[in-house]
Structures are given as structure tokens and as C-alpha cells.
Design an enzyme around this catalytic site. Structure first.
Site, mmCIF file in Angstrom:
data_model
loop_
_atom_site.group_PDB
_atom_site.id
_atom_site.type_symbol
_atom_site.label_atom_id
_atom_site.label_comp_id
_atom_site.label_asym_id
_atom_site.label_seq_id
_atom_site.Cartn_x
_atom_site.Cartn_y
_atom_site.Cartn_z
ATOM 1 N N LYS A 275 -2.244 48.095 -25.003
ATOM 2 C CA LYS A 275 -2.667 48.402 -23.828
ATOM 3 C C LYS A 275 -2.690 47.061 -23.019
ATOM 4 C CE LYS A 275 -6.255 50.995 -23.135
ATOM 5 N NZ LYS A 275 -7.842 51.597 -23.092
ATOM 6 N N GLU B 103 -10.840 55.010 -17.384
ATOM 7 C CA GLU B 103 -9.445 54.589 -18.043
ATOM 8 C C GLU B 103 -8.687 55.858 -18.204
ATOM 9 O OE1 GLU B 103 -9.537 51.551 -21.372
ATOM 10 O OE2 GLU B 103 -11.536 52.538 -21.701
ATOM 11 N N GLU C 54 -5.615 53.867 -31.717
ATOM 12 C CA GLU C 54 -5.442 54.358 -33.019
ATOM 13 C C GLU C 54 -5.031 55.730 -33.257
ATOM 14 O OE1 GLU C 54 -8.491 50.954 -33.115
ATOM 15 O OE2 GLU C 54 -7.957 52.770 -31.833
#
Length: 130
Positions: free
Chosen positions: A103, A26, A77
Site C-alpha cells: 500500500k 480506506e 494479507e
């Protein structure tokens, strides 16, 4: 006679490609994100003066948000908190800040419109801004 009861500045649907995520892949390939901001700030002076110096400049809000989105993190977060911290530091007049960070294509095998976090932050001026 007119009296302002409440005011907020919104930036909605800010789109970014960024490299956030728990998995290394990612952070390598990135993902698309959407950010919504609601800055609770008194705009009564700007209503009278028509001067951007008397309000929060949303162009600068975008610039700060974009800069923080480009700093890779594991958790959304953490990214949202960094954005909030920087905005409240830049404009101590922000009383509250709502941040939605989504996302858009989370790697969890679900057919969904996104996964993310929603923060409702209060600017406690009795504490250090950083």
C-alpha cells in the site's frame, strides 16, 4: 551444452488503485498499490518450443492479479493469498510463488514509501488447490 538450473517469471511494479483497508474510509476512497510477483516455474520446454502454451502467460497472470485487486478486502494479507491461490490453481506447474503487495500511502501518519506484506508460497500439490 546448456542445462537449466532454475527459472522464474517476474512481473514487477504492477500498479493498481484499489479499495482495501481496515477502516471504512480506506474502502471508500481507495489507495494506490504496487504488486511484485515471482513465479518459480520450469520454462525449459518453452525455451525450446517458443510456444506460450509451454510456459506461464504473464498477460493472464496480470489479468488474474488485476481482478483480485478489485475485490475489496480489509487486509493486504488476504488479497495476496487470494492472488496466490488463483495463480497456482490456473498453473499447477508453479512450484513456488513470491508476492509483494504494498500500500503506497498507508494511513498511519508516517513518511514512508509504503507498507505491505511479502508472501513466499509453496504449491503443495498433495492438497486441494482451493
Amino acid at each position: 551444452m546448456m542445462r537449466l538450473q532454475h527459472s522464474a517469471i517476474h512481473l514487477r511494479g504492477l500498479r493498481f488503485h484499489a479499495r482495501h483497508g481496515v477502516e471504512a474510509q480506506e474502502r471508500l476512497t481507495g489507495n494506490d498499490y504496487e504488486v511484485d510477483l515471482c513465479l518459480h516455474v520450469d520454462v525449459s520446454r518453452a525455451m525450446e518450443t517458443d510456444d506460450v502454451a509451454d510456459t506461464v502467460n504473464y498477460g493472464e497472470v496480470y489479468r488474474i492479479t488485476a481482478a483480485e485487486m478489485q475485490v475489496p478486502s480489509r487486509l493486504v494479507e488476504h488479497v495476496a493469498a487470494r492472488i496466490g491461490r488463483r495463480l497456482m490453481h490456473a498453473w499447477p506447474s508453479i512450484a513456488r510463488l513470491d508476492i509483494n503487495l504494498t500500500k503506497l500511502n498507508p494511513p498511519m501518519g508516517a513518511d514512508c514509501r509504503g507498507a505491505g506484506v511479502e508472501l513466499h508460497l509453496i504449491n503443495d500439490k498433495t492438497e486441494s488447490p482451493l
